[in-house]
Every structure is written in C-alpha cells, then in structure tokens.
Design an enzyme around this catalytic site. Structure first.
Site, PDB file in Angstrom:
ATOM      1  CE1 TYR A 267     -44.473  53.607 -18.500  1.00 51.55           C
ATOM      2  CE2 TYR A 267     -42.305  53.846 -18.015  1.00 51.55           C
ATOM      3  CZ  TYR A 267     -43.437  54.326 -17.788  1.00 51.55           C
ATOM      4  OH  TYR A 267     -43.567  55.339 -16.957  1.00 51.55           O
TER       5      TYR A 267
ATOM      6  CD  GLU B  83     -19.155  48.707 -33.448  1.00 49.76           C
ATOM      7  OE1 GLU B  83     -19.222  48.303 -34.508  1.00 49.76           O
ATOM      8  OE2 GLU B  83     -19.543  48.407 -32.180  1.00 49.76           O
TER       9      GLU B  83
HETATM   10  P1  13P Z   1     -15.090  48.020 -29.114  1.00 50.52           P
HETATM   11  O1  13P Z   1     -14.378  46.918 -27.971  1.00 50.52           O
HETATM   12  O2  13P Z   1     -14.118  48.639 -30.034  1.00 50.52           O
HETATM   13  O3  13P Z   1     -16.113  48.910 -28.520  1.00 50.52           O
HETATM   14  O4  13P Z   1     -16.163  46.970 -29.788  1.00 50.52           O
HETATM   15  C1  13P Z   1     -17.000  46.322 -29.162  1.00 50.52           C
HETATM   16  C2  13P Z   1     -18.349  45.968 -29.934  1.00 50.52           C
HETATM   17  O5  13P Z   1     -19.415  46.022 -29.138  1.00 50.52           O
HETATM   18  C3  13P Z   1     -18.268  46.004 -31.232  1.00 50.52           C
HETATM   19  O6  13P Z   1     -19.734  45.840 -31.728  1.00 50.52           O
END
Ligand code: 13P
Length: 213
Positions: A122, A76
């Site tokens: 907050y 991501e």
């Molecule tokens: P990654 O291990 O590639 O960072 O993906 C984990 C994740 O949170 C997918 O939404």
C-alpha cells in the site's frame, strides 16, 4: 459528478477535523487545499487549527496567489499552487507535520531521491517514491521551484526538517495517501535496525503496473 465550491469547503472542514482528531495535525500546524475548476484554490487560513475550521473562513486564492475570499491564506498557499501547476491530475493537497514523517525528514539520507524503503504494497500504491527536498524556512518562496520540479514525478514529497506534501485527485485520496505515508514512517522506526525483507524490484514494478493511477 463535480462538487460545488460549498461542498469542497465542507470537505476541507470535515477532513481537517478528522486529521486533527486522529493526531496527525496538532496546534495550528498543517494546511489543506483543493483546486476549483477555474484554477483558483480553496486553502486553509494561516494560523488556523485544522480541528476547528468553518466553511466560510476557508481562503479562496487565485492561481496568481491573490486572496479572493475568506481569511488570509496559509503562508504556504504558494507551494500548493506550484503542485497544481506541475501536476494536472492533482486536485487536492495535504501538508501536515505528523510525528513519524517529520522524524524521517530530520534524518540524514544518502539517497534523497527516495527516503523510505519499500516496506509494503500500500505504500507503493498510495505514496510511491518519496524524495527529500532541501530545508527552507516555512513561507520561503524558493521552496516553490523545488516543489514544482519534484511534483512532476511524485505524488508525495518530504520537506527536510518540516514534513510531507501529498497530492491526490480528491481530498479523500490525498488524505488516504498521507495516512499511508505516516503509517509507513511509523513502521520504519518500529523495524529500526532489524533485518527487513523489503519488496523486490519485480514486486514494485508489478504493483505500479497493476495499480497505475
Ligand atoms: P500556515 O498556518 O500558514 O498554514 O502554516 C502552517 C504550516 O504548517 C507551516 O508549515
């Protein structure tokens, strides 16, 4: 004072462990990043547990998404780059799958422009309005455009059936905002169907004017 790349790598390790130990990150879910002065980013490696990172393994990725150093990056990383592209103030991003925020992302919402009612000061100060973005498969590049657009006007956004993306000027700021969001989602479920006294529009305007960031 600007932090060195090594200090930022250590920050990612420290905050990853903190989030993991607080139960906000589980398994190998979630990813963190910070942006360096040249526009490249340091991002957590794909399939890594945020609780057990080392500074050397953190991935360094160019603004175009190419791996420059470290382990293969989060799948991501591209949406982290999209947020930095749209939000010049953002220098750090937290994306996790924490339980209460993800539960909100699985509900049907009439107003996808803001999916949590204004419960506390907050929440307004640290998180702001929380739009819901449509569901995309993790790693789907189509998500980048949706994230890029939402990030222009929002510090935090929620990916449907997935989880939040929260940005900040520092990693500490992004982590604090993320924790505030998770706690607000928890309050939302604790309050349930009881009659709730929400913050008024005047109170929200006053908070936004007073704590403008
Ligand atoms: P990654 O291990 O590639 O960072 O993906 C984990 C994740 O949170 C997918 O939404």
């Amino acid at each position: 004072m600007l932090s060195s790349e090594q200090e930022l790598r250590e920050d990612i390790v420290r905050f990853g462990a903190l989030l993991y130990n607080r139960g906000l990150a589980h398994g190998s879910a979630g990813n963190l990043s910070v942006q360096l002065d040249d526009g490249s980013i340091l991002v957590t490696p794909t399939n890594s547990s945020l609780g057990f990172l080392t500074p050397e393994q953190i991935s360094k990725v160019s603004p175009d998404g190419d791996l420059l150093a470290g382990d293969p990056p989060s799948k991501e990383a591209f949406f982290h780059l999209a947020v930095y592209d749209s939000r010049p103030d953002a220098k750090a991003i937290v994306h996790l799958h924490s339980t209460h925020a993800v539960a909100v992302s699985c509900l049907c919402h009439q107003d996808t422009g803001n999916v949590l009612p204004a419960l506390t000061a907050y929440q307004v100060i640290r998180v702001g309005r929380l739009p819901l973005l449509p569901y995309y498969r993790p790693g789907d590049r189509k998500l980048a455009e949706a994230v890029r657009t939402a990030a222009r006007d929002h510090r935090a956004m929620l990916l449907a059936n997935h989880g939040p993306i929260v940005s900040g000027r520092t990693l500490a700021e992004a982590v604090n905002a993320y924790e505030e969001l998770e706690e607000t989602a928890k309050l939302f479920f604790i309050l349930g169907d009881r009659p709730v006294s929400l913050l008024t529009c005047e109170a929200i305007d006053d908070l936004e004017a007073t704590f403008k960031s």
